[in-house]
Write a protein that holds these residues in place. Structure first.
Motif, short mmCIF file in Angstrom:
data_model
loop_
_atom_site.label_atom_id
_atom_site.label_comp_id
_atom_site.label_asym_id
_atom_site.label_seq_id
_atom_site.Cartn_x
_atom_site.Cartn_y
_atom_site.Cartn_z
N ASP A 219 47.78 71.17 30.39
CA ASP A 219 48.91 70.29 30.69
C ASP A 219 48.92 69.04 29.81
N GLY A 220 47.93 68.93 28.92
CA GLY A 220 47.87 67.79 28.01
C GLY A 220 47.33 66.51 28.63
N LYS A 221 46.72 66.61 29.80
CA LYS A 221 46.19 65.41 30.47
C LYS A 221 44.75 65.17 30.03
N THR A 222 44.58 64.91 28.73
CA THR A 222 43.23 64.77 28.17
C THR A 222 42.52 63.52 28.69
N ALA B 49 39.46 69.62 24.60
CA ALA B 49 40.72 70.31 24.30
C ALA B 49 40.56 71.78 24.64
#
Length: 229
Positions: free
Chosen positions: A95-98, A126
């Motif tokens: 979801d790109g919530k790094t 990642a």
């Protein structure tokens, strides 16, 4: 007559692989079709040199190592899935919530890295392509389906398989040794054989279609043509 194969004779150099800067073309051809990759076909002294060759890597689509990894991760997802925390971390990454993912315990990232599902890029976790494969396998509808072995390449150790429940007019390539090991069918009687396998028959393309657990098809009941007994 001059001796052509005396002490000064040198074996002609093999051409370099045009796709990498570490191997010959012959070596990469072997590595691409081998689960041992390029590193499994050189002497110990050269193994470090070719260890990261992209031509045979499991991250390169359609290599033998890639095909093995697709099956391994799919079976992991279906038969022995990650714990809730580790899988939750993987979903944060997709979801790109790094930033939120980076706050999770280091051991969770380490677990995903060891399984090839995540990596660290510029100090941040990642998701990898195999991580996406894992999540697809968790979400996909999988079931048993009839498949037919339509061709065998003994040199490349691959088999071509028709999967009518997926696409009647398209075929896919799988590892020959996977089919042999799963089904216990002799290689000489495999060509043209109908088997059953577990598949995600709604897959959008051949690279997303993962066949596992090939089995001998149970005998079909006779088809009645009419009349009564």
């Amino acid at each position: 007559m001059d001796e052509q194969f005396g002490p000064e004779y040198l074996r002609p150099a093999q051409p370099d692989c045009p796709r990498c800067d570490c191997c010959t073309a012959v070596l990469c051809e072997k590595g691409r079709n081998s689960v041992l990759r390029c590193g499994g076909h050189v002497s110990d002294g050269l193994r470090d040199t070719v260890r990261g060759c992209p031509c045979s890597a499991e991250t390169t689509k359609r290599t033998a190592a890639w095909r093995v990894a697709q099956v391994r991760v799919t079976r992991l997802a279906r038969e022995l899935p990650l714990g809730l925390e580790a899988e939750g971390l993987l979903r944060l990454l997709v979801d790109g919530k790094t930033g939120e993912a980076a706050e999770k315990p280091d051991e969770l990232v380490t677990e995903l890295k060891l399984r090839g599902l995540a990596q660290v890029v510029h100090g941040m976790p990642a998701i990898t392509a195999l991580g996406h494969t894992y999540l697809h396998a968790r979400a996909d509808v999988r079931g048993w389906t009839a498949v037919q072995i339509t061709d065998i390449d003994k040199q490349a150790r691959t088999a071509t398989v028709a999967v009518p429940s997926w696409r009647p007019d398209e075929q896919v390539t799988v590892l020959l040794d996977q089919v042999l090991s799963d089904s216990q069918v002799d290689i000489d009687s495999l060509h043209g054989r109908w088997l059953v396998a577990e598949a995600n028959s709604l897959a959008e393309d051949a690279d997303r279609l993962v066949l596992t657990q090939f089995r001998v098809s149970p005998p079909m009941p006779p088809i009645r043509t009419g009349g009564t007994e």
